[in-house]
Design a protein around this motif. Structure first.
Motif, short mmCIF file in Angstrom:
data_model
loop_
_atom_site.label_atom_id
_atom_site.label_comp_id
_atom_site.label_asym_id
_atom_site.label_seq_id
_atom_site.Cartn_x
_atom_site.Cartn_y
_atom_site.Cartn_z
N HIS A 240 0.84 -1.20 0.00
CA HIS A 240 0.00 0.00 0.00
C HIS A 240 0.88 1.25 0.00
O HIS A 240 1.80 1.38 0.80
CB HIS A 240 -0.94 0.04 1.20
N ILE A 241 0.55 2.14 -0.92
CA ILE A 241 1.25 3.43 -1.03
C ILE A 241 0.34 4.52 -0.51
O ILE A 241 -0.84 4.59 -0.88
CB ILE A 241 1.58 3.75 -2.51
N THR A 242 0.88 5.39 0.35
CA THR A 242 0.17 6.59 0.77
C THR A 242 1.09 7.79 0.56
O THR A 242 2.21 7.81 1.09
CB THR A 242 -0.24 6.55 2.25
N LEU A 243 0.64 8.74 -0.22
CA LEU A 243 1.38 9.99 -0.39
C LEU A 243 0.40 11.14 -0.31
O LEU A 243 -0.49 11.27 -1.14
CB LEU A 243 2.13 10.02 -1.72
N GLN A 244 0.56 11.94 0.73
CA GLN A 244 -0.26 13.13 0.92
C GLN A 244 0.65 14.34 1.03
O GLN A 244 1.70 14.28 1.68
CB GLN A 244 -1.08 13.03 2.21
N GLN A 245 0.27 15.42 0.40
CA GLN A 245 1.02 16.68 0.50
C GLN A 245 0.06 17.85 0.59
O GLN A 245 -1.03 17.82 0.00
CB GLN A 245 1.94 16.85 -0.71
N LYS A 246 0.49 18.87 1.29
CA LYS A 246 -0.28 20.11 1.32
C LYS A 246 -0.23 20.75 -0.06
O LYS A 246 0.73 20.53 -0.82
CB LYS A 246 0.29 21.06 2.37
N PRO A 247 -1.24 21.52 -0.42
CA PRO A 247 -1.25 22.12 -1.76
C PRO A 247 -0.04 23.02 -2.00
O PRO A 247 0.42 23.71 -1.09
CB PRO A 247 -2.55 22.94 -1.77
N ILE A 248 0.48 22.98 -3.22
CA ILE A 248 1.57 23.88 -3.58
C ILE A 248 0.99 25.26 -3.90
O ILE A 248 -0.16 25.40 -4.31
CB ILE A 248 2.36 23.36 -4.80
N ALA A 249 1.80 26.29 -3.68
CA ALA A 249 1.39 27.64 -4.05
C ALA A 249 1.54 27.78 -5.57
O ALA A 249 2.58 27.42 -6.13
CB ALA A 249 2.25 28.67 -3.33
N VAL A 250 0.49 28.25 -6.22
CA VAL A 250 0.53 28.37 -7.68
C VAL A 250 0.12 29.77 -8.11
O VAL A 250 -0.70 30.42 -7.47
CB VAL A 250 -0.37 27.33 -8.37
N ASP A 251 0.73 30.20 -9.18
CA ASP A 251 0.34 31.43 -9.86
C ASP A 251 -0.41 31.00 -11.11
O ASP A 251 0.17 30.41 -12.03
CB ASP A 251 1.60 32.24 -10.21
N ARG A 252 -1.71 31.25 -11.14
CA ARG A 252 -2.51 30.78 -12.26
C ARG A 252 -2.05 31.33 -13.59
O ARG A 252 -2.28 30.73 -14.65
CB ARG A 252 -3.98 31.12 -12.02
N ALA A 253 -1.37 32.48 -13.56
CA ALA A 253 -0.88 33.07 -14.81
C ALA A 253 0.37 32.37 -15.31
O ALA A 253 0.73 32.49 -16.48
CB ALA A 253 -0.62 34.57 -14.61
N GLN A 254 1.05 31.65 -14.41
CA GLN A 254 2.29 30.97 -14.79
C GLN A 254 2.43 29.70 -13.95
O GLN A 254 3.20 29.65 -13.00
CB GLN A 254 3.50 31.89 -14.60
N LEU A 255 1.68 28.69 -14.33
CA LEU A 255 1.66 27.44 -13.57
C LEU A 255 2.99 26.72 -13.65
O LEU A 255 3.65 26.72 -14.70
CB LEU A 255 0.56 26.51 -14.10
N PRO A 256 3.42 26.07 -12.58
CA PRO A 256 4.61 25.21 -12.65
C PRO A 256 4.39 24.12 -13.69
O PRO A 256 3.28 23.58 -13.82
CB PRO A 256 4.71 24.63 -11.24
N TRP A 257 5.42 23.75 -14.42
CA TRP A 257 5.26 22.76 -15.47
C TRP A 257 4.79 21.41 -14.93
O TRP A 257 4.12 20.65 -15.63
CB TRP A 257 6.54 22.59 -16.29
N ARG A 258 5.09 21.13 -13.67
CA ARG A 258 4.71 19.84 -13.10
C ARG A 258 3.20 19.65 -12.98
O ARG A 258 2.74 18.52 -12.80
CB ARG A 258 5.38 19.64 -11.74
N VAL A 259 2.43 20.72 -13.02
CA VAL A 259 0.97 20.58 -12.95
C VAL A 259 0.31 21.04 -14.25
O VAL A 259 -0.88 21.31 -14.29
CB VAL A 259 0.39 21.36 -11.74
N ASP A 260 1.09 21.08 -15.32
CA ASP A 260 0.57 21.40 -16.64
C ASP A 260 0.64 20.12 -17.49
O ASP A 260 1.72 19.73 -17.94
CB ASP A 260 1.40 22.51 -17.29
N PRO A 261 -0.49 19.44 -17.72
CA PRO A 261 -0.46 18.17 -18.45
C PRO A 261 0.13 18.26 -19.84
O PRO A 261 0.65 17.26 -20.36
CB PRO A 261 -1.94 17.76 -18.49
N THR A 262 0.05 19.43 -20.49
CA THR A 262 0.62 19.55 -21.83
C THR A 262 2.14 19.44 -21.79
O THR A 262 2.78 19.12 -22.81
CB THR A 262 0.23 20.88 -22.49
#
Length: 321
Positions: A151-173
């Motif tokens: 069993h894998i458990t991975l929980q993290q608090k939300p990252i701070a994001v700038d909607r005008a310039q999203l980190p590439w790690r949360v951009d599926p493209t």
């Protein structure tokens, strides 16, 4: 090949401590060129890391006759393209994880390298770290008997994001998905290293916090061809952080972390812990296996084939394909 002379395409954060110095410190290896689109940043990196030359064009680095192996450390959307270019130039490829955005892109990379008769390696460096090799040793020595479930458990608090310039790690493209693709890939790949390929996987993915378009919550079940059944829960918008993989065996249990390097806990006839710190440059043990393989002195446990399997499993879980 008597010495591996590396060129890096994309000298960003991951190369500062994790990998760049590892290419310089591994036996039989040297880093001689780097490429970044910004000339100022490329020059700065080269000067700070004592690298002979820098480029702003990837093809110029690939075509450098002194470079005989290429490390691709860009975001995943360009991995396949650069790997194909390096392969066509007859140069071995070491590529960051996840291997590419999609399994189809992984297969394209494998095909290009096979056609050019050059090896392809993927930076799933946990396959060579002492901490994770200890887990493998415990499993293979039957410290908990046959492993029944995982069993894998991975929980993290939300990252701070700038909607005008999203980190590439949360951009599926760019990344192929969200943080699941960036982080769960390490976990699923290491389990592939422990137990062999996952033959079936399914899951559900959702965006619960609405901070970005990619999935932030994932649940999955999977089964290895060797027998064990696994499940996983990943939440990147949780109230607290948690990082644990549990291996449940017929006569005991092993608990360990993927990212925090918390002491490995073994519970069988008694309780034992193993506190194993990571090296200063976490990719160095794997880089050494890559170099040894290229010099004909050993083999690397993280290849294009194994990296592609991990990408396929993640696609099955998140996209059902």
């Amino acid at each position: 090949m008597e010495q591996v002379r590396w060129g890096i395409i994309g000298c960003g954060d991951v190369t500062e401590v994790k990998s760049g110095p590892a290419l310089q410190k591994a036996s039989g290896s040297e880093l001689i060129a780097v490429m970044r689109r910004s000339a100022d940043r490329a020059r700065d990196y080269a000067e700070r890391h004592s690298v002979q030359r820098f480029y702003t064009d990837a093809d110029a680095l690939i075509d450098d006759p002194n470079v005989n192996a290429v490390y691709i450390a860009t975001p995943p959307d360009s991995h396949a393209d650069y790997a194909v270019r390096a392969a066509r130039a007859g140069k071995p490829v070491y590529v960051e994880k996840p291997m590419a955005r999609t399994h189809a892109e992984c297969l394209r990379m494998i095909e290009a390298c096979d056609r050019a008769h050059v090896p392809l390696f993927v930076a799933y460096y946990r396959r060579a770290l002492p901490y994770f090799l200890k887990v493998k040793e415990l499993v293979e020595s039957d410290a908990i008997g046959a492993v029944r479930s995982i069993h894998i458990t991975l929980q993290q608090k939300p990252i701070a994001v700038d909607r005008a310039q999203l980190p590439w790690r949360v951009d599926p493209t760019i990344s192929g998905g969200g943080l699941f693709f960036d982080l769960a890939s390490h976990q699923l790949d290491f389990l592939d290293f422990l137990f062999g390929p996952i033959e079936r996987a399914s899951g559900a993915a959702a965006n619960r916090a609405g901070l970005y378009a990619a999935e932030d919550t994932v649940s999955a079940t999977f089964q290895f061809s060797s027998g064990p059944i696994g499940s996983g829960s990943w939440c990147f918008c949780a109230s607290e952080n948690r990082d644990c993989i549990e291996l449940i065996g017929e006569s005991g249990q092993i608990d360990f972390s993927t990212f925090s390097f918390a002491p490995i806990a073994l519970r069988n006839s008694g309780e034992h812990t193993f506190d194993i710190a990571p090296p200063a440059h976490v990719q160095q043990p794997l880089v050494q296996t890559v170099v040894d393989a290229l010099l004909g002195k050993g083999h690397c446990p993280s290849t294009g084939q194994s990296g592609a399997r991990t990408s396929a499993v993640m696609e099955q879980i998140v996209y059902g394909r």
